[in-house]
Design a protein around this motif. Structure first.
Motif, PDB file in Angstrom:
ATOM      1  N   SER A 207      36.118  44.706  38.024  1.00 46.77           N
ATOM      2  CA  SER A 207      36.849  44.967  36.832  1.00 46.77           C
ATOM      3  C   SER A 207      38.029  46.010  37.068  1.00 46.77           C
ATOM      4  CB  SER A 207      35.922  45.510  35.795  1.00 46.77           C
ATOM      5  OG  SER A 207      35.366  46.982  35.960  1.00 46.77           O
ATOM      6  N   VAL A 233      36.034  47.297  29.331  1.00 45.24           N
ATOM      7  CA  VAL A 233      36.840  46.805  30.311  1.00 45.24           C
ATOM      8  C   VAL A 233      37.980  45.900  29.843  1.00 45.24           C
ATOM      9  CG1 VAL A 233      34.880  46.331  31.827  1.00 45.24           C
ATOM     10  CG2 VAL A 233      35.483  44.593  30.472  1.00 45.24           C
ATOM     11  N   ARG A 235      40.816  42.549  30.876  1.00 47.75           N
ATOM     12  CA  ARG A 235      41.135  41.481  31.883  1.00 47.75           C
ATOM     13  C   ARG A 235      42.562  40.828  31.115  1.00 47.75           C
ATOM     14  NH1 ARG A 235      38.626  37.987  35.172  1.00 47.75           N
ATOM     15  NH2 ARG A 235      37.798  39.999  36.171  1.00 47.75           N
ATOM     16  N   LEU A 263      32.944  39.353  31.568  1.00 49.20           N
ATOM     17  CA  LEU A 263      33.981  39.497  32.244  1.00 49.20           C
ATOM     18  C   LEU A 263      34.568  38.310  33.290  1.00 49.20           C
ATOM     19  CD1 LEU A 263      36.318  41.393  33.190  1.00 49.20           C
ATOM     20  CD2 LEU A 263      35.048  41.995  35.198  1.00 49.20           C
TER      21      LEU A 263
END
Length: 266
Positions: A207, A233, A235, A263
């Protein structure tokens, strides 16, 4: 940014700086005016002479262009040599431009939908409800709008008598900005404080700087113990947040498994 429940607050704006005290200038006497006038005449005279010299010179030829024509292919590639488009499994934009709710991981075995999660409407969360998770609600609402927030998908589950889980995917409009990353960085920036997790957390594999945290037990006389874990996190243009709550201790594996799966799904 300090959260009421799952999110954090915007730090208060710094007070405006006091205006600087006015600076008194020295009165301009006759000597100063004469010097200024002489300087102005000198500049004007020099400029006039310079223009005269330049006018008598022959014009200088312009240099040749370094690129005489655009470097386009002479003709299109034959059909059998055109690169194939990325498959959907590798095209991040294809995945995130679809139904964002479908990017939330499947509910794990043993978990049930939390029917009391009134902040969700058919898997969607409004910007207003997202902002209401902060103490400075109006400030966060303005922040999200200025950050060009696009949409928020979420899920809420329960397991057993007291364990709860929430997942939110906050997506911002794609572009050159790193809004989702900045949002995640801001959320992680205070987690080591004693009134939050009180530690730096653990990195989420794959990540970048994503982390998950275990909070210390909240032990208040007359109440059951309260435990919490959180993961933050991002993305691409999506910020991912996962929270776990329980009256029994939560292991690192519990929160790590969920965030790694989420994730990978995004």
């Amino acid at each position: 940014m300090e959260p009421n429940d799952t999110l954090s607050d915007v730090p208060p704006e710094a007070p405006a700086e006091a205006p600087a005290a006015p600076v008194r200038t020295r009165p301009r006497g006759r000597t100063a005016l004469l010097i200024a006038a002489a300087a102005l005449l000198g500049i004007s005279g020099g400029t006039a002479i310079g223009y005269g010299i330049q006018a008598q010179r022959p014009p200088s030829p312009l240099p040749a262009l370094s690129q005489t024509e655009l470097a386009y292919p002479a003709k299109a590639l034959p059909a059998d040599k055109v690169p194939a488009p990325l498959p959907a499994s590798q095209d991040h934009q294809f995945k995130t431009d679809g139904d964002l709710r479908k990017l939330i991981i499947d509910r794990p075995a043993g978990w049930s939908e939390d029917k009391d999660a009134d902040w969700l409407d058919d898997g969607w969360m409004s910007v207003g409800d997202l902002a209401r998770g902060y103490k400075v609600e109006d400030g966060m609402f303005e922040y999200f709008l200025e950050s060009d927030i696009r949409r928020v998908a979420g899920a809420a589950w329960t397991k057993g008598e007291h364990r709860e889980a929430t997942i939110t995917l906050t997506q911002f409009s794609s572009g050159t900005d790193t809004t989702a990353e900045d949002y995640a960085v801001g959320q992680r920036s205070y987690m080591a404080h004693d009134d939050h997790a009180g530690n730096n957390g653990d990195l989420v594999k794959g990540s970048g700087e994503g982390r998950y945290y275990l909070y210390g037990a909240d032990l208040e006389p007359g109440y059951e113990p309260f435990y919490r874990a959180r993961a933050v996190v991002h993305r691409g243009d999506i910020m991912i947040e996962i929270n776990l709550y329980d009256t029994r201790p939560i292991s690192k594996k519990d929160i790590r498994t969920l965030v790694e799966r989420q994730l990978e799904r995004v």
